[in-house]
Design a protein around this motif. Structure first.
Motif, PDB file in Angstrom:
ATOM      1  N   ALA A 107      41.003 -16.052  47.945  1.00 33.82           N
ATOM      2  CA  ALA A 107      41.158 -16.787  46.698  1.00 33.82           C
ATOM      3  C   ALA A 107      41.965 -15.989  45.683  1.00 33.82           C
ATOM      4  CB  ALA A 107      39.789 -17.142  46.117  1.00 33.82           C
ATOM      5  N   VAL A 108      41.752 -14.678  45.632  1.00 36.54           N
ATOM      6  CA  VAL A 108      42.507 -13.834  44.699  1.00 36.54           C
ATOM      7  C   VAL A 108      43.983 -13.823  45.075  1.00 36.54           C
ATOM      8  CG1 VAL A 108      42.829 -11.484  43.841  1.00 36.54           C
ATOM      9  CG2 VAL A 108      40.516 -12.403  44.101  1.00 36.54           C
ATOM     10  N   VAL A 109      44.283 -13.747  46.370  1.00 36.13           N
ATOM     11  CA  VAL A 109      45.677 -13.783  46.817  1.00 36.13           C
ATOM     12  C   VAL A 109      46.322 -15.100  46.406  1.00 36.13           C
ATOM     13  CG1 VAL A 109      47.178 -13.820  48.841  1.00 36.13           C
ATOM     14  CG2 VAL A 109      45.325 -12.154  48.705  1.00 36.13           C
ATOM     15  N   ALA A 110      45.574 -16.193  46.503  1.00 41.29           N
ATOM     16  CA  ALA A 110      46.126 -17.510  46.214  1.00 41.29           C
ATOM     17  C   ALA A 110      46.162 -17.835  44.725  1.00 41.29           C
ATOM     18  CB  ALA A 110      45.310 -18.580  46.939  1.00 41.29           C
ATOM     19  N   GLU A 111      45.129 -17.400  43.988  1.00 43.52           N
ATOM     20  CA  GLU A 111      44.968 -17.846  42.602  1.00 43.52           C
ATOM     21  C   GLU A 111      45.048 -16.733  41.561  1.00 43.52           C
ATOM     22  OE1 GLU A 111      41.320 -20.056  42.270  1.00 43.52           O
ATOM     23  OE2 GLU A 111      41.500 -20.810  44.318  1.00 43.52           O
ATOM     24  N   GLY A 112      45.023 -15.490  42.005  1.00 49.12           N
ATOM     25  CA  GLY A 112      45.098 -14.384  41.063  1.00 49.12           C
ATOM     26  C   GLY A 112      43.849 -14.275  40.201  1.00 49.12           C
ATOM     27  N   GLU A 113      44.062 -13.985  38.915  1.00 52.55           N
ATOM     28  CA  GLU A 113      42.968 -13.687  38.007  1.00 52.55           C
ATOM     29  C   GLU A 113      41.996 -14.857  37.867  1.00 52.55           C
ATOM     30  OE1 GLU A 113      42.774 -12.648  33.338  1.00 52.55           O
ATOM     31  OE2 GLU A 113      43.975 -11.261  34.547  1.00 52.55           O
ATOM     32  N   ARG A 114      42.475 -16.068  38.040  1.00 51.22           N
ATOM     33  CA  ARG A 114      41.604 -17.236  37.909  1.00 51.22           C
ATOM     34  C   ARG A 114      40.437 -17.167  38.889  1.00 51.22           C
ATOM     35  NH1 ARG A 114      43.938 -23.262  38.701  1.00 51.22           N
ATOM     36  NH2 ARG A 114      44.118 -22.487  40.847  1.00 51.22           N
ATOM     37  N   ALA A 115      40.703 -16.694  40.100  1.00 51.28           N
ATOM     38  CA  ALA A 115      39.630 -16.557  41.084  1.00 51.28           C
ATOM     39  C   ALA A 115      38.614 -15.518  40.643  1.00 51.28           C
ATOM     40  CB  ALA A 115      40.216 -16.182  42.448  1.00 51.28           C
ATOM     41  N   LEU A 116      39.087 -14.443  40.041  1.00 55.21           N
ATOM     42  CA  LEU A 116      38.189 -13.386  39.594  1.00 55.21           C
ATOM     43  C   LEU A 116      37.309 -13.845  38.436  1.00 55.21           C
ATOM     44  CD1 LEU A 116      40.776 -10.508  39.837  1.00 55.21           C
ATOM     45  CD2 LEU A 116      38.743 -10.774  41.268  1.00 55.21           C
ATOM     46  N   LEU A 117      37.830 -14.725  37.604  1.00 53.86           N
ATOM     47  CA  LEU A 117      37.040 -15.255  36.486  1.00 53.86           C
ATOM     48  C   LEU A 117      35.863 -16.077  36.990  1.00 53.86           C
ATOM     49  CD1 LEU A 117      39.923 -16.276  34.060  1.00 53.86           C
ATOM     50  CD2 LEU A 117      38.211 -14.477  33.665  1.00 53.86           C
ATOM     51  N   GLY A 118      35.913 -16.510  38.241  1.00 56.74           N
ATOM     52  CA  GLY A 118      34.819 -17.268  38.830  1.00 56.74           C
ATOM     53  C   GLY A 118      33.896 -16.441  39.709  1.00 56.74           C
ATOM     54  N   ASP A 119      34.052 -15.128  39.715  1.00 56.74           N
ATOM     55  CA  ASP A 119      33.205 -14.276  40.552  1.00 56.74           C
ATOM     56  C   ASP A 119      31.785 -14.258  39.986  1.00 56.74           C
ATOM     57  OD1 ASP A 119      31.932 -12.305  42.026  1.00 56.74           O
ATOM     58  OD2 ASP A 119      33.635 -10.926  41.988  1.00 56.74           O
ATOM     59  N   PRO A 120      30.797 -14.807  40.699  1.00 57.52           N
ATOM     60  CA  PRO A 120      29.439 -14.860  40.151  1.00 57.52           C
ATOM     61  C   PRO A 120      28.756 -13.502  40.048  1.00 57.52           C
ATOM     62  CG  PRO A 120      29.432 -15.582  42.435  1.00 57.52           C
ATOM     63  CD  PRO A 120      30.877 -15.415  42.041  1.00 57.52           C
ATOM     64  N   LEU A 121      29.305 -12.504  40.718  1.00 56.44           N
ATOM     65  CA  LEU A 121      28.683 -11.173  40.731  1.00 56.44           C
ATOM     66  C   LEU A 121      29.381 -10.193  39.802  1.00 56.44           C
ATOM     67  CD1 LEU A 121      28.046 -10.786  44.581  1.00 56.44           C
ATOM     68  CD2 LEU A 121      26.527 -11.748  42.839  1.00 56.44           C
ATOM     69  N   TRP A 122      30.219 -10.678  38.900  1.00 52.47           N
ATOM     70  CA  TRP A 122      31.057  -9.774  38.099  1.00 52.47           C
ATOM     71  C   TRP A 122      30.258  -8.743  37.311  1.00 52.47           C
ATOM     72  CZ3 TRP A 122      30.559  -9.321  32.858  1.00 52.47           C
ATOM     73  CH2 TRP A 122      29.899 -10.353  32.167  1.00 52.47           C
ATOM     74  N   ARG A 123      29.046  -9.075  36.899  1.00 50.30           N
ATOM     75  CA  ARG A 123      28.258  -8.136  36.080  1.00 50.30           C
ATOM     76  C   ARG A 123      27.953  -6.836  36.817  1.00 50.30           C
ATOM     77  NH1 ARG A 123      26.664 -13.187  34.713  1.00 50.30           N
ATOM     78  NH2 ARG A 123      26.533 -13.701  32.475  1.00 50.30           N
ATOM     79  N   ARG A 124      27.919  -6.877  38.140  1.00 52.69           N
ATOM     80  CA  ARG A 124      27.642  -5.658  38.907  1.00 52.69           C
ATOM     81  C   ARG A 124      28.734  -4.603  38.728  1.00 52.69           C
ATOM     82  NH1 ARG A 124      25.671  -7.971  44.834  1.00 52.69           N
ATOM     83  NH2 ARG A 124      23.871  -9.189  44.092  1.00 52.69           N
ATOM     84  N   SER A 125      29.908  -5.028  38.278  1.00 53.87           N
ATOM     85  CA  SER A 125      31.041  -4.100  38.131  1.00 53.87           C
ATOM     86  C   SER A 125      30.853  -3.117  36.986  1.00 53.87           C
ATOM     87  CB  SER A 125      32.333  -4.883  37.896  1.00 53.87           C
ATOM     88  OG  SER A 125      32.315  -5.490  36.606  1.00 53.87           O
ATOM     89  N   GLY A 126      29.963  -3.461  36.043  1.00 50.38           N
ATOM     90  CA  GLY A 126      29.827  -2.657  34.836  1.00 50.38           C
ATOM     91  C   GLY A 126      30.694  -3.146  33.695  1.00 50.38           C
ATOM     92  N   ALA A 127      31.437  -4.235  33.906  1.00 48.20           N
ATOM     93  CA  ALA A 127      32.292  -4.788  32.847  1.00 48.20           C
ATOM     94  C   ALA A 127      31.446  -5.401  31.738  1.00 48.20           C
ATOM     95  CB  ALA A 127      33.221  -5.855  33.423  1.00 48.20           C
ATOM     96  N   ALA A 128      31.990  -5.369  30.521  1.00 46.28           N
ATOM     97  CA  ALA A 128      31.301  -5.950  29.376  1.00 46.28           C
ATOM     98  C   ALA A 128      31.423  -7.468  29.353  1.00 46.28           C
ATOM     99  CB  ALA A 128      31.847  -5.359  28.079  1.00 46.28           C
ATOM    100  N   SER A 129      32.439  -8.004  30.025  1.00 48.06           N
ATOM    101  CA  SER A 129      32.664  -9.445  30.059  1.00 48.06           C
ATOM    102  C   SER A 129      33.379  -9.796  31.355  1.00 48.06           C
ATOM    103  CB  SER A 129      33.514  -9.896  28.867  1.00 48.06           C
ATOM    104  OG  SER A 129      34.832  -9.392  28.986  1.00 48.06           O
ATOM    105  N   VAL A 130      33.339 -11.085  31.715  1.00 47.12           N
ATOM    106  CA  VAL A 130      34.040 -11.500  32.925  1.00 47.12           C
ATOM    107  C   VAL A 130      35.550 -11.342  32.743  1.00 47.12           C
ATOM    108  CG1 VAL A 130      34.177 -13.958  32.290  1.00 47.12           C
ATOM    109  CG2 VAL A 130      34.165 -13.281  34.717  1.00 47.12           C
ATOM    110  N   GLY A 131      36.036 -11.490  31.507  1.00 45.38           N
ATOM    111  CA  GLY A 131      37.458 -11.290  31.255  1.00 45.38           C
ATOM    112  C   GLY A 131      37.883  -9.856  31.499  1.00 45.38           C
TER     113      GLY A 131
END
Length: 207
Positions: free
Chosen positions: A23-47
């Motif tokens: 999905a990332v290869v096909a859609e780029g950042e848009r796919a990452l904005l839909g990652d349900p596990l993003w909080r595990r990364s340590g990021a302050a926001s999905v953006g």
């Protein structure tokens, strides 16, 4: 025998949901904005997560190395700490991130985690077994298309994978952006195939 051949090396993707690659290869950042596990990364926001994730292959390799000694660090926490050493250059005005920059990364992992590390250039694929005789791991610069080894890459480099073992017959590595289980952990390629993607540079690391 190199330690990496005896130590279990966990697999981590550079995105929190390891199945997102296609999905990332096909859609780029848009796919990452839909990652349900993003909080595990340590990021302050999905953006923030989506902005960084494409640049985190090196940090995913480091997370795997640290995981081999039983540590678990959020990937973006590692990236921010590495940035303080100059391993990434963040331009807020242009919304750009440049890195991984090898020499500052070496200082970072040595000082922060007590790892032994060294930048290596001009490394022939045939020399990887001897590199791994002296080091536990080799973070190798390869074309990201290595997930499709049957395809001819347009260039070499641009992505990082963690080489854990190498012989005259096979190169074994973990790919932080593999698109399926067979292209993620303990991937094995013939040296001649790996050579088509390998930019002959990277970072040797030992625990």
């Amino acid at each position: 025998m190199p330690n990496s051949r005896r130590i279990r090396v966990p697999y981590f993707s550079q995105w929190e949901s390891a199945g997102l690659t296609s999905a990332v290869v096909a859609e780029g950042e848009r796919a990452l904005l839909g990652d349900p596990l993003w909080r595990r990364s340590g990021a302050a926001s999905v953006g923030e997560y989506a902005r960084w994730a494409n640049n985190l292959c090196g940090m995913a390799c480091l997370k795997m190395i640290l995981g081999a000694r039983g540590e678990d660090h959020p990937t973006l926490d590692l990236a921010k700490a590495c940035t303080a050493y100059g391993g990434y250059v963040v331009n807020e005005a242009e919304a750009s991130i440049r890195g991984l920059i090898y020499a500052p990364f070496v200082s970072f992992v040595e000082q922060r985690f007590g790892l032994r590390a060294e930048v290596k250039t001009g490394v022939a694929t045939a020399a990887l077994p001897s590199v791994l005789d002296d080091w536990d791991f080799f973070i190798a610069s390869v074309n990201p298309g290595i997930r499709w080894p049957e395809r001819e890459p347009p260039s070499k480099g641009g992505h990082l994978v963690l080489v854990t073992a190498a012989t005259a017959e096979t190169i074994r590595f973990n790919n932080p952006s593999g698109h399926a289980p067979a292209t993620q952990a303990d991937v094995e390629l013939l040296p001649g195939v790996f050579d088509g993607f390998f930019a002959n540079r990277g970072i040797a690391v030992s625990l």
